[in-house]
Write an enzyme that holds these catalytic residues in place. Structure first.
Site, PDB file in Angstrom:
ATOM      1  CG  HIS A  92      -1.579  -1.235   1.643  1.00 33.06           C
ATOM      2  ND1 HIS A  92      -2.149  -2.484   2.580  1.00 33.06           N
ATOM      3  CD2 HIS A  92      -2.445  -1.048   0.981  1.00 33.06           C
ATOM      4  CE1 HIS A  92      -2.897  -2.278   2.000  1.00 33.06           C
ATOM      5  NE2 HIS A  92      -3.540  -2.535   1.249  1.00 33.06           N
TER       6      HIS A  92
ATOM      7  NE  ARG B 257      -8.566 -12.172   3.220  1.00 34.55           N
ATOM      8  CZ  ARG B 257      -9.496 -11.386   2.603  1.00 34.55           C
ATOM      9  NH1 ARG B 257      -8.506 -10.782   1.256  1.00 34.55           N
ATOM     10  NH2 ARG B 257     -10.634 -10.366   2.746  1.00 34.55           N
TER      11      ARG B 257
END
Ligand code: PAF
Length: 289
Positions: free
Chosen positions: A35, A185
């Site tokens: 990100h 995740r």
């Protein structure tokens, strides 16, 4: 100084003060280096950068991990401020989806392939929230990671079909040193499962090697990749796909640009990754809005 807006109204007041061009990085928070690389790219290419933090409930099926999805707002804010984001938009689900919400963005074909075969309502949720966010944020450019390649193709299609004046920019997949693609995740993996993670990248490397040796039979490459993944005792293949990047239909002979994508369960965690053939080709062509 970075400002946090928690309602659409608050955001819109700030939006009118932001200089153009404006870059936008939509996220569900629990940020990692992937990100942050997108935020850096936006900061480099724009006069201002907005990042959204919103765990979008409509892209999770009832059986999925919405309630347990990892969150860490404080650390996210610190990372975003350091990366140079100007505004964080962190709305509440109740505001994004009022009780009587009934408008959805549905794509006919691309969303039914790959992830859509296993998560049939996922992309309707993604396309709807990204459409909402584009209307609220009104960016000139939006940044998405190639790790979610199908998501990139869906958003690219939506931008074109609905004529959004938004330039889609795709950031390379950021990896751990052993090749595992960064993902929020990954935190679900136990230490033993984490050691099995790099098998995804190894199978994609194998596809690239076979292609570079001249192999064009997609079924042979899928089989070799599946065999390699299955040698890892903790891994279970959901799919190994070699598909046309325009339609995501499976191809027999690799005579055009192809997306090699895989979904693998390691324990209870589902991981995805992908590569493009020919290696090094961009997933989507760069174009002006
Ligand atoms: O990629 C994600 O994190 C999400 O799908 C997105 C684009 C932020 C929409 O909720």
């Amino acid at each position: 100084m970075m400002i946090v807006a928690r309602t659409i109204d608050e955001f819109r007041k700030l939006r009118s003060e932001l200089p153009s061009p404006l870059g936008f990085v939509p996220t569900m928070g629990f940020l990692h280096e992937g990100h942050i690389a997108l935020v850096h790219q936006s900061v480099d290419e724009n006069k201002a950068t907005v990042v959204s933090l919103f765990v979008n409930p409509t892209q999770f099926a009832p059986t999925e991990d919405l309630a347990n999805y990892p969150r860490n707002e404080e650390s996210d804010f610190r990372l975003l401020e350091a990366a140079g984001a100007n505004v964080v938009f962190a709305p509440q689900a109740e505001e994004m989806y009022a009780d009587n919400h009934e408008t959805w963005v549905v794509l006919d074909h691309l969303t039914r392939r790959l992830e859509g075969t296993i998560r049939p309502t996922h992309f309707q949720g993604v396309a709807t929230v990204v459409s909402q966010l584009f209307h609220i944020v009104e960016p000139q450019s939006a940044y998405f990671g190639q790790k979610d390649a199908q998501q990139v193709l869906v958003i690219d299609r939506m931008i074109r079909d609905l004529h959004y004046p938004v330039l889609l920019r795709v950031g390379e997949t950021v990896r751990e040193p052993d090749g595992l693609a960064m993902s929020s995740r990954n935190t679900y993996l136990s230490p033993e499962e984490r050691l099995a993670g790099p098998v995804l990248r190894r199978s994609l490397d194998l596809a690239e090697e076979l292609w570079l040796e001249g192999e064009r039979d997609a079924e042979r490459i899928r089989k070799e990749m599946t065999d390699l993944i299955e040698q890892e005792p903790l891994a279970r293949v959901d799919y190994v796909s070699i598909a046309d990047t325009r339609t995501l239909d499976e191809i027999h002979v690799i005579d055009r640009k192809a997306l090699v994508s895989i979904a693998v369960r390691i324990g209870k965690t589902r991981l995805i990754d992908n590569a493009i053939l020919p290696p090094g080709e961009p997933l989507i062509a760069r174009r002006q809005p």
